[in-house]
Design a protein around this motif. Structure first.
Motif, PDB file in Angstrom:
ATOM      1  N   ARG A  67       0.861  -1.172   0.000  1.00 25.28           N
ATOM      2  CA  ARG A  67       0.000   0.000   0.000  1.00 25.28           C
ATOM      3  C   ARG A  67       0.894   1.217   0.000  1.00 25.28           C
ATOM      4  O   ARG A  67       1.874   1.281   0.721  1.00 25.28           O
ATOM      5  N   VAL A  68       0.550   2.191  -0.835  1.00 28.33           N
ATOM      6  CA  VAL A  68       1.418   3.354  -0.962  1.00 28.33           C
ATOM      7  C   VAL A  68       0.633   4.616  -0.682  1.00 28.33           C
ATOM      8  O   VAL A  68      -0.583   4.639  -0.694  1.00 28.33           O
ATOM      9  N   LYS A  69       1.362   5.681  -0.429  1.00 27.43           N
ATOM     10  CA  LYS A  69       0.739   6.996  -0.288  1.00 27.43           C
ATOM     11  C   LYS A  69       0.025   7.335  -1.587  1.00 27.43           C
ATOM     12  O   LYS A  69       0.570   7.211  -2.668  1.00 27.43           O
ATOM     13  N   ASN A  70      -1.206   7.757  -1.490  1.00 28.60           N
ATOM     14  CA  ASN A  70      -2.012   7.963  -2.685  1.00 28.60           C
ATOM     15  C   ASN A  70      -1.496   9.117  -3.518  1.00 28.60           C
ATOM     16  O   ASN A  70      -1.097  10.142  -3.012  1.00 28.60           O
ATOM     17  N   ARG A  71      -1.525   8.893  -4.840  1.00 25.32           N
ATOM     18  CA  ARG A  71      -1.005   9.879  -5.763  1.00 25.32           C
ATOM     19  C   ARG A  71      -1.943  11.077  -5.890  1.00 25.32           C
ATOM     20  O   ARG A  71      -3.102  11.020  -5.582  1.00 25.32           O
ATOM     21  N   CYS A  72      -1.418  12.158  -6.416  1.00 21.78           N
ATOM     22  CA  CYS A  72      -2.104  13.420  -6.398  1.00 21.78           C
ATOM     23  C   CYS A  72      -3.111  13.588  -7.490  1.00 21.78           C
ATOM     24  O   CYS A  72      -3.499  12.689  -8.141  1.00 21.78           O
ATOM     25  N   CYS A  73      -3.521  14.743  -7.635  1.00 17.09           N
ATOM     26  CA  CYS A  73      -4.121  15.302  -8.803  1.00 17.09           C
ATOM     27  C   CYS A  73      -5.267  16.175  -8.435  1.00 17.09           C
ATOM     28  O   CYS A  73      -6.288  15.732  -7.958  1.00 17.09           O
ATOM     29  N   ALA A  74      -4.981  17.463  -8.587  1.00 18.69           N
ATOM     30  CA  ALA A  74      -6.045  18.431  -8.378  1.00 18.69           C
ATOM     31  C   ALA A  74      -7.137  18.221  -9.399  1.00 18.69           C
ATOM     32  O   ALA A  74      -8.285  18.529  -9.152  1.00 18.69           O
ATOM     33  N   SER A  75      -6.795  17.723 -10.558  1.00 15.15           N
ATOM     34  CA  SER A  75      -7.784  17.629 -11.628  1.00 15.15           C
ATOM     35  C   SER A  75      -8.223  16.208 -11.928  1.00 15.15           C
ATOM     36  O   SER A  75      -9.209  16.011 -12.617  1.00 15.15           O
ATOM     37  N   PHE A  76      -7.523  15.201 -11.436  1.00  9.51           N
ATOM     38  CA  PHE A  76      -7.891  13.823 -11.770  1.00  9.51           C
ATOM     39  C   PHE A  76      -9.223  13.466 -11.159  1.00  9.51           C
ATOM     40  O   PHE A  76      -9.498  13.752 -10.028  1.00  9.51           O
ATOM     41  N   ARG A  77     -10.061  12.819 -11.876  1.00 12.30           N
ATOM     42  CA  ARG A  77     -11.355  12.441 -11.370  1.00 12.30           C
ATOM     43  C   ARG A  77     -11.856  11.190 -12.046  1.00 12.30           C
ATOM     44  O   ARG A  77     -12.506  10.371 -11.494  1.00 12.30           O
ATOM     45  N   LEU A  78     -11.505  11.031 -13.240  1.00 12.60           N
ATOM     46  CA  LEU A  78     -12.299  10.470 -14.285  1.00 12.60           C
ATOM     47  C   LEU A  78     -12.289   8.972 -14.452  1.00 12.60           C
ATOM     48  O   LEU A  78     -11.287   8.349 -14.344  1.00 12.60           O
ATOM     49  N   LEU A  79     -13.466   8.516 -14.862  1.00 11.84           N
ATOM     50  CA  LEU A  79     -13.590   7.421 -15.811  1.00 11.84           C
ATOM     51  C   LEU A  79     -14.013   8.191 -17.047  1.00 11.84           C
ATOM     52  O   LEU A  79     -15.175   8.409 -17.256  1.00 11.84           O
ATOM     53  N   PHE A  80     -13.168   8.619 -17.897  1.00 11.55           N
ATOM     54  CA  PHE A  80     -13.393   9.734 -18.826  1.00 11.55           C
ATOM     55  C   PHE A  80     -14.419   9.358 -19.894  1.00 11.55           C
ATOM     56  O   PHE A  80     -14.104   9.077 -21.026  1.00 11.55           O
ATOM     57  N   HIS A  81     -15.691   9.389 -19.525  1.00  8.87           N
ATOM     58  CA  HIS A  81     -16.749   8.869 -20.385  1.00  8.87           C
ATOM     59  C   HIS A  81     -17.059   9.759 -21.573  1.00  8.87           C
ATOM     60  O   HIS A  81     -17.806   9.357 -22.452  1.00  8.87           O
ATOM     61  N   ILE A  82     -16.518  10.946 -21.619  1.00 13.15           N
ATOM     62  CA  ILE A  82     -16.745  11.779 -22.800  1.00 13.15           C
ATOM     63  C   ILE A  82     -16.333  11.049 -24.068  1.00 13.15           C
ATOM     64  O   ILE A  82     -16.976  11.170 -25.103  1.00 13.15           O
ATOM     65  N   ILE A  83     -15.244  10.303 -24.017  1.00 13.96           N
ATOM     66  CA  ILE A  83     -14.682   9.707 -25.223  1.00 13.96           C
ATOM     67  C   ILE A  83     -15.475   8.484 -25.679  1.00 13.96           C
ATOM     68  O   ILE A  83     -15.387   8.081 -26.827  1.00 13.96           O
ATOM     69  N   TYR A  84     -16.275   7.893 -24.792  1.00 12.50           N
ATOM     70  CA  TYR A  84     -16.911   6.628 -25.138  1.00 12.50           C
ATOM     71  C   TYR A  84     -17.680   6.709 -26.448  1.00 12.50           C
ATOM     72  O   TYR A  84     -17.631   5.812 -27.271  1.00 12.50           O
ATOM     73  N   PHE A  85     -18.427   7.788 -26.610  1.00 14.45           N
ATOM     74  CA  PHE A  85     -19.279   7.881 -27.791  1.00 14.45           C
ATOM     75  C   PHE A  85     -18.469   8.066 -29.058  1.00 14.45           C
ATOM     76  O   PHE A  85     -18.972   7.861 -30.159  1.00 14.45           O
ATOM     77  N   MET A  86     -17.185   8.412 -28.928  1.00 16.43           N
ATOM     78  CA  MET A  86     -16.341   8.620 -30.095  1.00 16.43           C
ATOM     79  C   MET A  86     -15.802   7.302 -30.642  1.00 16.43           C
ATOM     80  O   MET A  86     -15.356   7.237 -31.780  1.00 16.43           O
ATOM     81  N   ALA A 106       3.483  17.762 -10.252  1.00 14.49           N
ATOM     82  CA  ALA A 106       3.563  19.214 -10.086  1.00 14.49           C
ATOM     83  C   ALA A 106       2.198  19.858 -10.307  1.00 14.49           C
ATOM     84  O   ALA A 106       1.501  19.555 -11.266  1.00 14.49           O
ATOM     85  N   CYS A 107       1.828  20.763  -9.399  1.00  9.81           N
ATOM     86  CA  CYS A 107       0.571  21.496  -9.519  1.00  9.81           C
ATOM     87  C   CYS A 107       0.625  22.705  -8.597  1.00  9.81           C
ATOM     88  O   CYS A 107       1.164  22.621  -7.487  1.00  9.81           O
ATOM     89  N   ASP A 108       0.032  23.798  -9.031  1.00 10.77           N
ATOM     90  CA  ASP A 108       0.061  25.026  -8.240  1.00 10.77           C
ATOM     91  C   ASP A 108      -1.135  25.174  -7.313  1.00 10.77           C
ATOM     92  O   ASP A 108      -1.196  26.129  -6.533  1.00 10.77           O
ATOM     93  N   LEU A 109      -2.093  24.241  -7.396  1.00 13.03           N
ATOM     94  CA  LEU A 109      -3.253  24.285  -6.515  1.00 13.03           C
ATOM     95  C   LEU A 109      -2.994  23.463  -5.251  1.00 13.03           C
ATOM     96  O   LEU A 109      -2.069  22.658  -5.196  1.00 13.03           O
ATOM     97  N   VAL A 110      -3.848  23.652  -4.255  1.00 11.20           N
ATOM     98  CA  VAL A 110      -3.740  22.910  -2.990  1.00 11.20           C
ATOM     99  C   VAL A 110      -5.143  22.399  -2.652  1.00 11.20           C
ATOM    100  O   VAL A 110      -5.748  22.793  -1.671  1.00 11.20           O
ATOM    101  N   CYS A 111      -5.651  21.505  -3.470  1.00 12.50           N
ATOM    102  CA  CYS A 111      -7.039  21.073  -3.345  1.00 12.50           C
ATOM    103  C   CYS A 111      -7.264  20.241  -2.088  1.00 12.50           C
ATOM    104  O   CYS A 111      -6.445  19.402  -1.735  1.00 12.50           O
ATOM    105  N   LYS A 112      -8.400  20.473  -1.442  1.00 13.29           N
ATOM    106  CA  LYS A 112      -8.702  19.823  -0.166  1.00 13.29           C
ATOM    107  C   LYS A 112      -8.863  18.313  -0.299  1.00 13.29           C
ATOM    108  O   LYS A 112      -8.668  17.578   0.661  1.00 13.29           O
TER     109      LYS A 112
END
Length: 394
Positions: free
Chosen positions: A4-23, A47-53
């Motif tokens: 088990r590792v320290k969880n990786r970052c990402c202020a913007s990561f969220r996705l199961l990026f379903h936008i592309i599915y229809f393509m 690297a990221c300049d935000l500090v998301c909660k």
């Protein structure tokens, strides 16, 4: 050896990026789960300049010393292309715009026939010129985060004054460039009561998908408060209502029991609005993912330093590139094999008739119980309450 590792970052990561599915020219089916992923997430930098909660791991201002080099990143993309059906490559972070060679990576993926998506952070780097350059390099969709209907709520989430205004500006940039957008919203105690307000704000922004993420207590998310299982059902009711009335599609991330909710209420999670029997042209996202896509099952994630995971929020290391092949790890590693068969799940998830269409959040099960095959801790459904009626997948 699993670790088990320290969880990786990402202020913007969220996705199961379903936008592309229809393509996709050909639908991804449940029979593909064990052979190749639908979505391949590559965290190009921390690297990221935000500090998301709610950041999965503490993002930092500069790149980590062990970040994959340009040559190694290109080689990783070559590996992605070895899947007989190429998954969509989501370049995430951190903030991928902080990586100097980002556009070269996008161009390389495009040259190999890989569809690419990008999740930029709401910082001064996210300009219309940057988005235009990304589109020219081959990016086909953007993931943009919005966690509140106003600056007070959103900026507090993001730890950056002006983030809300910048996010709205980014949405306008994407609209100007006709780049499809998935808006990603994280639901915690602080914005649970604002779901309707956020939906209304997004109604006229020209977005294609609203992906609502339900908190996994890892990284900085340990400091946030999850909503209760009963409140999930309240949130699901609101999301389903908006799916049927708003111009964008709605999905959840790390809350696959939303699919169960929609089925129980006579809907079809495979259509844009959730309504059974409606037409499924381009506007109805005919090629959305089959029911059952979840951590390690249609999804895989490679961190900034090459470590391979079933998903960004499920920090069980299953290998490390370049020593290990992502193709072989996805197909043969015991953790992936376990996750790809919901009959292996334990507790209520293992007994639930919805396990093959939902299966619960494997990441949240791991974060709360220490068992990635354990029960979903944030589900109040009682097995056998409502018979399962499967929709047609088209």
């Amino acid at each position: 050896m699993l670790r088990r590792v320290k969880n990786r970052c990402c202020a913007s990561f969220r996705l199961l990026f379903h936008i592309i599915y229809f393509m996709h020219k050909n639908s991804y089916h449940a029979s593909d789960f064990g052979r190749f992923p639908l979505m391949f997430y590559y965290e190009v930098t921390q690297a990221c300049d935000l500090v998301c909660k709610h950041c999965r791991a503490s993002a930092q201002e500069t790149a980590a010393a062990d970040e994959l080099t340009t040559a190694q990143s290109l080689a990783l993309i070559n590996e992605v292309a070895k899947f007989e059906r190429k998954p969509t490559l989501v370049l995430t972070g951190g903030d991928p715009l902080k990586r100097a060679d980002l556009f070269s990576l996008i161009e390389h993926a495009t040259s190999l026939g890989i569809q690419a998506a990008l999740t930029p952070s709401a910082t001064p780097l996210a300009t219309q010129e940057a988005f235009e350059r990304a589109k020219q390099a081959g990016v086909q969709a953007l993931g943009i985060s919005l966690d509140g209907p106003n600056a007070t709520i959103h900026d507090a989430f993001r730890g950056f004054e002006g983030s809300f205004a910048k996010t709205l500006e980014m949405l306008e940039f994407a609209r100007n460039l006709q780049l499809p957008v998935q808006v990603n919203t994280s639901i915690t105690r602080r914005n649970f009561d604002l779901i309707d307000d956020i939906a209304e704000l997004l109604a006229d922004r020209g977005i294609m998908m609203w992906s609502v993420f339900f908190l996994v207590p890892v990284g900085r998310g340990l400091e946030e408060e999850r909503i209760t299982p009963d409140e999930y059902e309240t949130a699901f009711e609101k999301l389903w209502r908006h799916a049927q009335s708003k111009p964008f599609a709605v999905k959840t991330t790390e809350a696959p029991h939303y699919r169960r909710y929609v089925l129980q209420h006579g809907g079809n999670p495979l259509t844009k609005s959730g309504v059974k029997g409606e037409g499924q042209g381009v506007g109805e996202l005919r090629h959305r993912a089959p029911l059952g896509v979840t951590d390690g099952r249609g999804i895989m994630f490679v961190s900034h330093n090459g470590e391979i995971f079933p998903a960004g929020f499920l920090p069980v290391v299953c290998g490390k590139f370049p020593d290990d092949s992502p193709v072989e790890v996805y197909r043969n590693h015991p953790v992936f094999r376990d996750l790809q068969n919901p009959d292996n799940y334990r507790g209520i998830c293992g007994a639930c008739e919805y396990r093959h269409v939902c299966g619960g959040s494997r990441a949240r099960a791991y974060a709360v119980t220490g068992d990635y095959l354990g029960p979903e801790p944030d589900c109040c459904y009682q097995v056998g309450q409502i018979p399962l009626i499967m929709p047609e997948e088209g």
